[in-house]
Design an enzyme around this catalytic site. Structure first.
Site, mmCIF file in Angstrom:
data_model
loop_
_atom_site.group_PDB
_atom_site.id
_atom_site.type_symbol
_atom_site.label_atom_id
_atom_site.label_comp_id
_atom_site.label_asym_id
_atom_site.label_seq_id
_atom_site.Cartn_x
_atom_site.Cartn_y
_atom_site.Cartn_z
ATOM 1 N N GLU A 185 65.269 106.436 -17.588
ATOM 2 C CA GLU A 185 64.525 106.312 -16.333
ATOM 3 C C GLU A 185 63.260 107.151 -16.360
ATOM 4 O OE1 GLU A 185 64.572 109.492 -15.068
ATOM 5 O OE2 GLU A 185 66.110 109.937 -16.550
ATOM 6 N N GLU A 328 64.637 109.998 -19.540
ATOM 7 C CA GLU A 328 64.040 108.906 -20.326
ATOM 8 C C GLU A 328 65.072 108.097 -21.112
ATOM 9 O OE1 GLU A 328 61.009 110.340 -22.971
ATOM 10 O OE2 GLU A 328 59.859 111.324 -21.393
#
Length: 360
Positions: A185, A328
């Site tokens: 994300e 991430e």
């Protein structure tokens, strides 16, 4: 008004159809994997978590040694209106900048994904900027969420639509041959939303769920605690209704990851969970479908306060402890290597019988 109600019903109907397709964990396949592991040339259980990962993969897929060489990390990106409250060390403008960094291959997750042989699929599900790039998946549901400290972050319809985007991404990648997923994300402010979700759905006090996020100091962390408390007081999310909680104090990228997890589970594919934000999405997914938790592998324990408690609630022991807090999907991609090692050991090690080794 009736048309809007029909759209809401249709979105939730699609979601619940996917949830119905999630099958129970195959205990028989997992037990076969454990028996095979016990017959390899080593003391039983001596490879620890690697043996249990192999059994988990067999139970998830129904195959003794599944082929998982095609894998992808799904990076959902979205902005958060709660940033208006000064909860992050970075401005919201960093979200679209980092999305372009992902798409150009320059972020940490890109480097680690290349090493692990994984694709990085970057999805704009709620970035508060117009983005164009040939590699981008443009699936924008909201132009950033609203400030949850003042009003619901999303409508229920928006939250359901974002979940369905995640499901669609998982299904599309499956048709392209992907058989293992990782959650990633990007969204300035998303640790605040994740802390609120953890507080409501896992029963954690905001003091325990709110961490330092992007590196804020203790004074700002205490302010962030108060913002999470205010968001919960203002919106009064119903802890028995995960979608209500997600809509009121969550985020579009978190909702998208809920969909990826549910979609992967419905396809009997392992989904490797990253850090705190991904774990908040995993919590929502498990509340919507308790069977979905059986398809999750927790990659690592992040340095974000509250992550361990969230993992305990989910019943997912993290594989790695690397003091990371980047997000991430970085921790999840690192765990791909251990999953590969687990499968190679089970496929390639000799058994006591084939090697002519005494069992002792």
């Amino acid at each position: 008004m009736l048309r809007e109600i029909d759209r809401n019903r249709e979105g939730e109907r699609k979601l619940h159809e996917v949830i119905k397709r999630i099958e129970p964990f195959d205990e028989g396949a997992a037990e076969l994997a454990r028996r095979h592991s016990d017959n390899l040339t080593k003391p039983p259980g001596s490879l620890g978590k690697l043996e249990e990962i192999a059994a988990q993969l067999a139970g998830m897929t129904g195959e003794l040694w599944p082929e998982l060489s095609r894998r992808a990390v799904i990076v959902m990106a979205g902005d958060h209106g709660v940033c208006e409250e000064g909860v992050s060390a970075f401005p919201p403008s960093v979200t679209p900048q980092m999305v372009l960094n992902f798409l150009n291959g320059g972020a940490a997750v890109n480097v680690l994904a290349r090493q692990a042989g994984a694709d990085v699929i970057c999805v704009d599900i709620g970035v508060a900027a117009e983005l164009e790039h040939p590699g981008l998946e443009p699936r924008k549901i909201v132009f950033g969420t609203r400030n949850m400290a003042k009003e619901p972050a999303m409508t229920r319809e928006e939250a359901v639509a974002a979940i369905n985007v995640g499901i669609a991404i998982a299904e599309e990648q499956y048709t392209r041959g992907v058989r293992m997923f990782a959650t990633g994300e990007m969204g300035i402010g998303n640790t605040t939303a994740s802390a609120a979700l953890a507080s409501v759905l896992a029963g954690l006090a905001p003091e325990a769920s709110v961490g330092r996020g992007t590196g804020i100091n203790e004074e700002t962390r205490q302010h962030k605690v108060m913002v999470v408390k205010r968001a919960i007081d203002v919106n009064r999310p119903n802890p028995k209704d995960p979608i209500d909680v997600l809509a009121k104090v969550g985020g579009a990228e978190i909702a998208g990851l809920v969909g990826v997890i549910l979609g992967a589970a419905a396809l009997r594919c392992p989904v490797v969970i990253d850090g705190f934000i991904s774990s908040a999405a995993a919590l929502v997914a498990s509340k919507l479908s308790p069977m979905a938790a059986a398809y999750m592998i927790a990659s690592h324990l992040s340095n974000e306060q509250g992550h361990r408690k969230l993992m305990d609630v989910l019943g997912l022991p993290p594989v790695l402890h690397l003091d990371m807090r980047l997000g991430e999907g970085t921790g999840a991609v690192l765990a791909f290597h251990l999953i590969d090692a687990s499968l190679r050991l089970m496929r390639e090690m000799a058994t006591f019988d084939s090697a002519g080794v005494s069992r002792g």
